[in-house]
Design a protein around this motif. Structure first.
Motif, PDB file in Angstrom:
ATOM      1  N   PHE A  96      35.520  31.472  34.345  1.00  0.00           N
ATOM      2  CA  PHE A  96      36.941  31.180  34.518  1.00  0.00           C
ATOM      3  C   PHE A  96      37.154  30.130  35.603  1.00  0.00           C
ATOM      4  CE2 PHE A  96      41.136  32.654  36.394  1.00  0.00           C
ATOM      5  CZ  PHE A  96      41.909  32.065  35.413  1.00  0.00           C
ATOM      6  N   VAL A  97      38.039  29.166  35.355  1.00  0.00           N
ATOM      7  CA  VAL A  97      38.266  28.054  36.286  1.00  0.00           C
ATOM      8  C   VAL A  97      39.152  28.424  37.468  1.00  0.00           C
ATOM      9  CG1 VAL A  97      37.882  26.266  34.585  1.00  0.00           C
ATOM     10  CG2 VAL A  97      40.180  27.149  34.899  1.00  0.00           C
ATOM     11  N   GLY A  98      39.847  29.535  37.398  1.00  0.00           N
ATOM     12  CA  GLY A  98      40.702  29.934  38.509  1.00  0.00           C
ATOM     13  C   GLY A  98      42.089  29.319  38.433  1.00  0.00           C
ATOM     14  N   MET A  99      42.780  29.375  39.543  1.00  0.00           N
ATOM     15  CA  MET A  99      44.163  28.904  39.592  1.00  0.00           C
ATOM     16  C   MET A  99      44.227  27.387  39.683  1.00  0.00           C
ATOM     17  SD  MET A  99      47.030  29.449  42.450  1.00  0.00           S
ATOM     18  CE  MET A  99      48.619  28.716  42.237  1.00  0.00           C
ATOM     19  N   ILE A 100      45.276  26.855  39.108  1.00  0.00           N
ATOM     20  CA  ILE A 100      45.567  25.432  39.258  1.00  0.00           C
ATOM     21  C   ILE A 100      46.942  25.292  39.888  1.00  0.00           C
ATOM     22  CG2 ILE A 100      44.199  24.747  37.270  1.00  0.00           C
ATOM     23  CD1 ILE A 100      46.929  24.431  35.788  1.00  0.00           C
ATOM     24  N   THR A 101      47.203  24.148  40.422  1.00  0.00           N
ATOM     25  CA  THR A 101      48.540  23.858  40.917  1.00  0.00           C
ATOM     26  C   THR A 101      48.813  22.379  40.702  1.00  0.00           C
ATOM     27  OG1 THR A 101      50.043  23.957  42.809  1.00  0.00           O
ATOM     28  CG2 THR A 101      47.743  23.474  43.296  1.00  0.00           C
ATOM     29  N   ASP A 102      50.040  22.063  40.461  1.00  0.00           N
ATOM     30  CA  ASP A 102      50.399  20.652  40.294  1.00  0.00           C
ATOM     31  C   ASP A 102      50.976  20.103  41.590  1.00  0.00           C
ATOM     32  OD1 ASP A 102      52.758  22.018  40.276  1.00  0.00           O
ATOM     33  OD2 ASP A 102      53.475  21.229  38.385  1.00  0.00           O
ATOM     34  N   SER A 103      50.731  20.822  42.674  1.00  0.00           N
ATOM     35  CA  SER A 103      51.292  20.418  43.951  1.00  0.00           C
ATOM     36  C   SER A 103      50.197  20.381  45.014  1.00  0.00           C
ATOM     37  CB  SER A 103      52.360  21.425  44.363  1.00  0.00           C
ATOM     38  OG  SER A 103      52.746  21.198  45.685  1.00  0.00           O
ATOM     39  N   ARG A 104      50.293  19.434  45.874  1.00  0.00           N
ATOM     40  CA  ARG A 104      49.392  19.375  47.029  1.00  0.00           C
ATOM     41  C   ARG A 104      50.177  19.654  48.305  1.00  0.00           C
ATOM     42  NH1 ARG A 104      48.263  15.865  43.348  1.00  0.00           N
ATOM     43  NH2 ARG A 104      46.196  15.687  42.492  1.00  0.00           N
ATOM     44  N   SER A 105      51.313  20.247  48.144  1.00  0.00           N
ATOM     45  CA  SER A 105      52.172  20.501  49.294  1.00  0.00           C
ATOM     46  C   SER A 105      51.728  21.754  50.044  1.00  0.00           C
ATOM     47  CB  SER A 105      53.625  20.673  48.847  1.00  0.00           C
ATOM     48  OG  SER A 105      53.783  21.904  48.191  1.00  0.00           O
ATOM     49  N   HIS A 112      48.260  30.090  45.972  1.00  0.00           N
ATOM     50  CA  HIS A 112      46.822  30.372  45.836  1.00  0.00           C
ATOM     51  C   HIS A 112      46.491  31.758  46.381  1.00  0.00           C
ATOM     52  CE1 HIS A 112      45.278  26.557  44.300  1.00  0.00           C
ATOM     53  NE2 HIS A 112      46.269  26.000  44.972  1.00  0.00           N
ATOM     54  N   GLU A 113      47.105  32.116  47.484  1.00  0.00           N
ATOM     55  CA  GLU A 113      46.885  33.441  48.058  1.00  0.00           C
ATOM     56  C   GLU A 113      47.419  34.522  47.114  1.00  0.00           C
ATOM     57  OE1 GLU A 113      45.761  36.465  50.748  1.00  0.00           O
ATOM     58  OE2 GLU A 113      45.063  34.433  50.356  1.00  0.00           O
ATOM     59  N   TYR A 114      48.568  34.298  46.533  1.00  0.00           N
ATOM     60  CA  TYR A 114      49.152  35.222  45.559  1.00  0.00           C
ATOM     61  C   TYR A 114      48.199  35.408  44.383  1.00  0.00           C
ATOM     62  CZ  TYR A 114      52.637  36.931  42.173  1.00  0.00           C
ATOM     63  OH  TYR A 114      53.328  37.651  41.225  1.00  0.00           O
ATOM     64  N   PHE A 115      47.684  34.315  43.838  1.00  0.00           N
ATOM     65  CA  PHE A 115      46.743  34.365  42.718  1.00  0.00           C
ATOM     66  C   PHE A 115      45.471  35.123  43.120  1.00  0.00           C
ATOM     67  CE2 PHE A 115      43.248  32.596  40.219  1.00  0.00           C
ATOM     68  CZ  PHE A 115      43.731  32.737  38.942  1.00  0.00           C
ATOM     69  N   ARG A 116      44.927  34.821  44.291  1.00  0.00           N
ATOM     70  CA  ARG A 116      43.709  35.483  44.760  1.00  0.00           C
ATOM     71  C   ARG A 116      43.920  36.992  44.867  1.00  0.00           C
ATOM     72  NH1 ARG A 116      41.614  37.848  48.851  1.00  0.00           N
ATOM     73  NH2 ARG A 116      43.446  37.616  50.157  1.00  0.00           N
ATOM     74  N   ARG A 117      45.057  37.397  45.391  1.00  0.00           N
ATOM     75  CA  ARG A 117      45.336  38.837  45.519  1.00  0.00           C
ATOM     76  C   ARG A 117      45.489  39.510  44.155  1.00  0.00           C
ATOM     77  NH1 ARG A 117      48.405  40.436  50.819  1.00  0.00           N
ATOM     78  NH2 ARG A 117      47.513  38.913  52.253  1.00  0.00           N
ATOM     79  N   LEU A 118      46.142  38.822  43.224  1.00  0.00           N
ATOM     80  CA  LEU A 118      46.260  39.374  41.872  1.00  0.00           C
ATOM     81  C   LEU A 118      44.887  39.547  41.225  1.00  0.00           C
ATOM     82  CD1 LEU A 118      49.370  37.547  40.387  1.00  0.00           C
ATOM     83  CD2 LEU A 118      49.131  39.984  40.835  1.00  0.00           C
ATOM     84  N   ILE A 119      44.031  38.541  41.336  1.00  0.00           N
ATOM     85  CA  ILE A 119      42.678  38.629  40.774  1.00  0.00           C
ATOM     86  C   ILE A 119      41.924  39.796  41.396  1.00  0.00           C
ATOM     87  CG2 ILE A 119      40.420  37.473  40.671  1.00  0.00           C
ATOM     88  CD1 ILE A 119      42.334  36.331  38.684  1.00  0.00           C
ATOM     89  N   CYS A 120      41.980  39.922  42.705  1.00  0.00           N
ATOM     90  CA  CYS A 120      41.292  41.034  43.383  1.00  0.00           C
ATOM     91  C   CYS A 120      41.812  42.384  42.894  1.00  0.00           C
ATOM     92  CB  CYS A 120      41.454  40.919  44.895  1.00  0.00           C
ATOM     93  SG  CYS A 120      40.514  39.560  45.616  1.00  0.00           S
ATOM     94  N   ASN A 121      43.133  42.519  42.751  1.00  0.00           N
ATOM     95  CA  ASN A 121      43.711  43.775  42.261  1.00  0.00           C
ATOM     96  C   ASN A 121      43.286  44.075  40.829  1.00  0.00           C
ATOM     97  OD1 ASN A 121      45.038  44.406  44.633  1.00  0.00           O
ATOM     98  ND2 ASN A 121      46.931  43.391  44.024  1.00  0.00           N
ATOM     99  N   ILE A 122      43.282  43.059  39.976  1.00  0.00           N
ATOM    100  CA  ILE A 122      42.880  43.241  38.577  1.00  0.00           C
ATOM    101  C   ILE A 122      41.428  43.690  38.506  1.00  0.00           C
ATOM    102  CG2 ILE A 122      42.431  42.026  36.394  1.00  0.00           C
ATOM    103  CD1 ILE A 122      44.896  40.206  37.198  1.00  0.00           C
ATOM    104  N   LEU A 123      40.562  43.009  39.231  1.00  0.00           N
ATOM    105  CA  LEU A 123      39.138  43.354  39.204  1.00  0.00           C
ATOM    106  C   LEU A 123      38.879  44.733  39.806  1.00  0.00           C
ATOM    107  CD1 LEU A 123      37.557  39.910  40.122  1.00  0.00           C
ATOM    108  CD2 LEU A 123      37.734  40.976  37.860  1.00  0.00           C
TER     109      LEU A 123
END
Length: 133
Positions: A96-105, A112-123
């Motif tokens: 899996f490629v992980g999260m993407i974002t169209d922003s560099r802001s 990214h932190e939100y996505f990481r926490r969701l992945i950790c919870n799912i796993l």
């Protein structure tokens, strides 16, 4: 090369799956199918995309075909969770490629932190559900 009925099947809506498979197959037969990431914006197509990528793995590169991260209408807790569940049930989560974002802001960092926490919870949930004892 192997012929029909060899197990390369996808789940889903035929009006979407058939043309997609036809396009990818044509590119594959002409040796023009590059490393590809497929994205969807409709949650009903999660399993279709998760199975479609498996039809065109040829061993030339690990994860040659990948199911991209949930985005657009799916870029929220339920959408990300359902997409990851479909991928881990139907495909190979390890590529899996992980999260993407169209922003560099600066504001993209919390996403990214939100996505990481969701992945950790799912796993963690999956691990606890599937672990013996």
């Amino acid at each position: 090369m192997l012929g029909p009925d060899t197990g390369f099947d996808s789940i889903g809506d035929e009006p979407i799956a058939k043309p997609m498979a036809k396009l990818l197959d044509r590119l594959d037969k002409e040796n023009k199918l590059a490393k590809t990431i497929l994205y969807n914006v409709n949650p009903r197509d999660n399993e279709l995309y998760a199975t479609m990528i498996g039809n065109f793995q040829d061993g030339s590169a690990p994860g040659k075909m990948q199911y991209g991260a949930a985005w657009w209408f799916l870029d929220q807790k339920d959408g990300i969770t359902r997409q990851i569940e479909a991928l881990s049930n139907m495909g190979l989560f390890g590529q899996f490629v992980g999260m993407i974002t169209d922003s560099r802001s600066f504001l993209s960092y919390p996403r990214h932190e939100y996505f990481r926490r969701l992945i950790c919870n799912i796993l963690a949930r999956r691990w606890n559900r599937d672990s013996p004892g």
